[in-house]
Enzyme design. Structure first.
Site, PDB file in Angstrom:
ATOM      1  N   CYS A 111       0.096  48.683  64.759  1.00 56.10           N
ATOM      2  CA  CYS A 111       0.274  48.289  63.167  1.00 56.10           C
ATOM      3  C   CYS A 111      -0.403  49.244  62.599  1.00 56.10           C
ATOM      4  O   CYS A 111       0.154  49.990  61.690  1.00 56.10           O
ATOM      5  CB  CYS A 111      -0.289  46.784  63.069  1.00 56.10           C
ATOM      6  SG  CYS A 111      -2.169  46.723  63.310  1.00 56.10           S
ATOM      7  N   ASN A 144      -8.936  43.606  73.681  1.00 56.96           N
ATOM      8  CA  ASN A 144      -8.875  45.088  74.236  1.00 56.96           C
ATOM      9  C   ASN A 144      -8.735  46.091  72.925  1.00 56.96           C
ATOM     10  O   ASN A 144      -7.802  46.666  72.785  1.00 56.96           O
ATOM     11  CB  ASN A 144      -7.496  45.237  75.086  1.00 56.96           C
ATOM     12  CG  ASN A 144      -7.625  46.073  76.130  1.00 56.96           C
ATOM     13  OD1 ASN A 144      -8.338  46.947  75.981  1.00 56.96           O
ATOM     14  ND2 ASN A 144      -6.455  46.155  76.822  1.00 56.96           N
TER      15      ASN A 144
END
Lengths: 303, 340
Positions: free
Chosen positions: A131, A170
């Site tokens: 993003c 992560n």
């Protein structure tokens, strides 16, 4: 015959559902299947209510329907761990894979920068970076197309509510993948990415800062013009993409301060970070469809 | 307050948090000299990294005079007894940086997240614990949420493998009762083998008082920095704290006169500006703003003519968190436009 390409969405979470809602308005992509692994998933129920075929046994459960239903494009909104297998199975059947996970096994795609190139090459797996990458790489590219960028750095600040468990567990993948995208697609010689998660209520709108260090004195007029033109390109698929301040010039530093407001389809408007991913992924698939319709690419042959 | 006979591990921040006050420009020589002085004074732990932790070198936070690796490689081999720690903020630094620090001889890693976002620290805490490091979960801006929320987040970090949890007053906003509530609950609810720590800033002049409250409530590690060199109005000044602890009968193992001399002879002469409570650093503490925003707000004031104090108050109102330094120039530009 309809010009629309038929699509499969893997992962019935927030991203998958938002993607489905956007897809229902598309002139080029028709959502047909939504796949999950949990039969009680809300996302699958929602998809079913929207008239979409669903399957709760993962990609394997839908393989037999791919050719029959003429599925041409798949969107993977699951995780980097399962993406490679999903992609292999579907590519074998001639399905183009749009990867919204950080797996990045295919080339990066940031629509206003290199989408045309990826579609012309008929890349069978394209990765949507992150993003933060979708929100910032266009700005890095807008500067690097004017003059060489020695170093590109992006800071993405997102609301806590819009960051899912996959990203959290992560988070290094985010910084690494985004930094590679800043280099490979943005055109910076060296890239760095930083993500900051803010829990404020009401949630803050996604904001992004882009800092570039140019090799030589920046051409202020040309860079400013290039940035404004690029903002317009992104706004074609993310209308809430906005240059709030800048470009600021300070020596060889060029900085832009961006805000990304989502469309608020399934995810709230503050989650511009998720919206820009789904919008970019859909835009990518639409470009494949347009190129196929005007015969500048040929989709894998089917009997 | 009776702390007689308690034992506390002091942890010096002058070469990490102090990097903020020095715009990350401390030289290798200064770093080695100060660390050596602290080592000789008996300081058990010393943190060395960019002010924003491993991988903090950036346009956003400032490029340091030397890389983390260069600083660590210069300091670590000179230490006779002190352990060197490094800070790591997930989202800025990665496991790669952690591995590098370990290779440089760092034995203690402090993984720092905003106080509500502990779940971004899993991969770093897990890896550090796996490598056998002293692994600390460092919950920043701990004034912003309840003690119960801090405990919930601390438990996540303990589950990942942390052996010590800090409640961190990054804004220097807390009063002693706030510290007591947070540290007290952590001590009461976390397993006995998990150490509790406190990191204060002196923006409201409460560094010493808050650190004493932390010890009383069960903290066994206290951060501070020699001569107070740190972000905002600095950290708890360690030479002062050592004197106070000595009077109260708390054991630290640090030689008071030696640490005084390090402060006076090495650190104070190196300061670019007096690290003290002035109207801007006081505003950090009063408005609950991340201490390292101070110099950024001052620079924005110079460049855009918006008062640093107004900027800091607005940043507090907006609920900004550590790492959002980019917001300062952005906000100054917006406020300048509104003023025009």
């Amino acid at each position: 015959m309809s010009k629309k390409l038929k699509a499969l969405i893997i992962g019935p979470g927030n991203i998958g559902t938002d993607l489905l809602m956007k897809m229902q308005r598309s002139e080029w992509i028709e959502p047909v299947w939504m796949v999950g692994i949990d039969p009680t998933s809300e996302g699958l129920k929602r998809a079913e209510a929207m008239g979409i075929k669903t399957c709760a046994t993962g990609v394997d459960g839908v393989l037999e329907h791919i050719i029959k239903d003429d599925i041409r494009v798949a969107f993977d909104a699951t995780s980097a761990y399962v993406h490679a297998e999903n992609s292999r199975k579907l590519n074998e059947l001639g399905v183009i894979m749009i990867d919204l996970t950080p797996a990045a096994i295919g080339p990066f795609c940031v629509p206003p920068v290199n989408l045309v190139e990826q579609t012309k090459n008929l890349a069978m797996n394209v990765n949507m970076v992150t993003c933060g990458g979708q929100a910032t790489i266009p700005m890095v590219a807008a500067i690097s197309r004017v003059q060489p960028v020695e170093y590109g750095e992006i800071v993405a600040t997102v609301s806590s509510r819009s960051v899912g468990p996959g990203t959290r567990v992560n988070i290094d993948e985010f910084t690494r993948t985004t930094a590679s995208g800043v280099e490979q697609v943005g055109g910076a010689k060296k890239g760095k990415a930083i993500i900051v998660i803010n829990p404020a209520e009401p949630p803050l709108m996604m904001r992004d800062t882009v800092h570039c260090l140019t090799e030589t004195t920046p051409d202020q007029a040309k860079i400013t013009e290039s940035i404004h033109a690029m903002v317009k390109e992104v706004q074609r698929y993310v209308p809430g993409y906005q240059l709030v301040n800048g470009p600021v010039f300070d020596g060889n530093r060029v900085s832009c301060f961006m805000q990304v407001e989502g469309l608020g389809d399934f995810l709230p408007k503050y989650a511009g970070n998720l919206d820009i991913m789904t919008a970019a992924a859909l835009r990518t698939a639409e470009m494949f469809a347009e190129e196929a319709a005007n015969q500048s690419i040929t989709l894998p042959a089917r009997g | 307050m009776n702390l007689q006979g308690k034992q506390v591990t002091l942890h010096d921040m002058s070469l990490r948090d102090g990097m903020h006050a020095k715009r990350h420009q401390i030289s290798l020589e200064e770093m080695v000299n100060i660390a050596t002085g602290l080592d000789q004074a008996g300081m058990p732990m010393i943190e060395v990294t960019h002010g924003d932790g491993l991988g903090g070198a950036s346009v956003n936070y400032g490029f340091p005079a030397h890389s983390d690796e260069e600083y660590l490689k210069a300091v670590v081999p000179q230490m006779k007894q002190a352990k060197i720690s490094a800070l790591l903020l997930p989202g800025i630094g990665t496991v790669d940086h952690l591995n590098m620090a370990k290779d440089c001889g760092v034995t203690s890693i402090r993984v720092a997240t905003h106080c509500t976002e502990a779940d971004v620290s899993q991969q770093h805490i897990t890896q550090a614990a796996k490598m056998g490091m002293d692994t600390v979960g460092f919950l920043m801006m701990a004034h912003m949420v309840s003690p119960e929320k801090i405990l919930e987040q601390a438990k996540l970090m303990v589950d990942y493998g942390a052996n010590c949890i800090y409640a961190t007053d990054s804004a220097g906003y807390m009063l002693p009762d706030d510290v007591t509530a947070r540290i007290g609950l952590l001590r009461k609810e976390l397993p006995k083998n998990i150490e509790i720590g406190f990191h204060g800033h002196h923006n409201l002049g409460m560094g010493i008082a808050n650190s004493l409250a932390a010890i009383e409530a069960g903290a066994s590690r206290i951060d501070g920095s020699v001569a107070g060199l740190g972000a905002g109005a600095g950290n708890t000044p360690l030479e002062v704290f050592c004197a106070v602890l000595d009077r109260m009968g708390v054991e630290t193992g640090v030689d008071l006169f030696k640490i005084m001399d390090v402060a006076e002879d090495l650190v104070v002469p190196m300061m670019d500006h007096p690290v003290r409570v002035d109207r801007n650093s006081l505003t950090l503490g009063y408005a609950g703003v991340y201490s390292s925003f101070l110099l950024f707000a001052k620079r924005a004031e110079e460049k855009y003519g918006i008062s640093a104090r107004d900027l800091l108050v607005e940043l507090g109102r907006r609920g900004t968190v550590g790492g959002q330094e980019d917001m300062i120039e952005d906000l100054a530009l917006t406020m300048a436009k509104e003023k025009a």
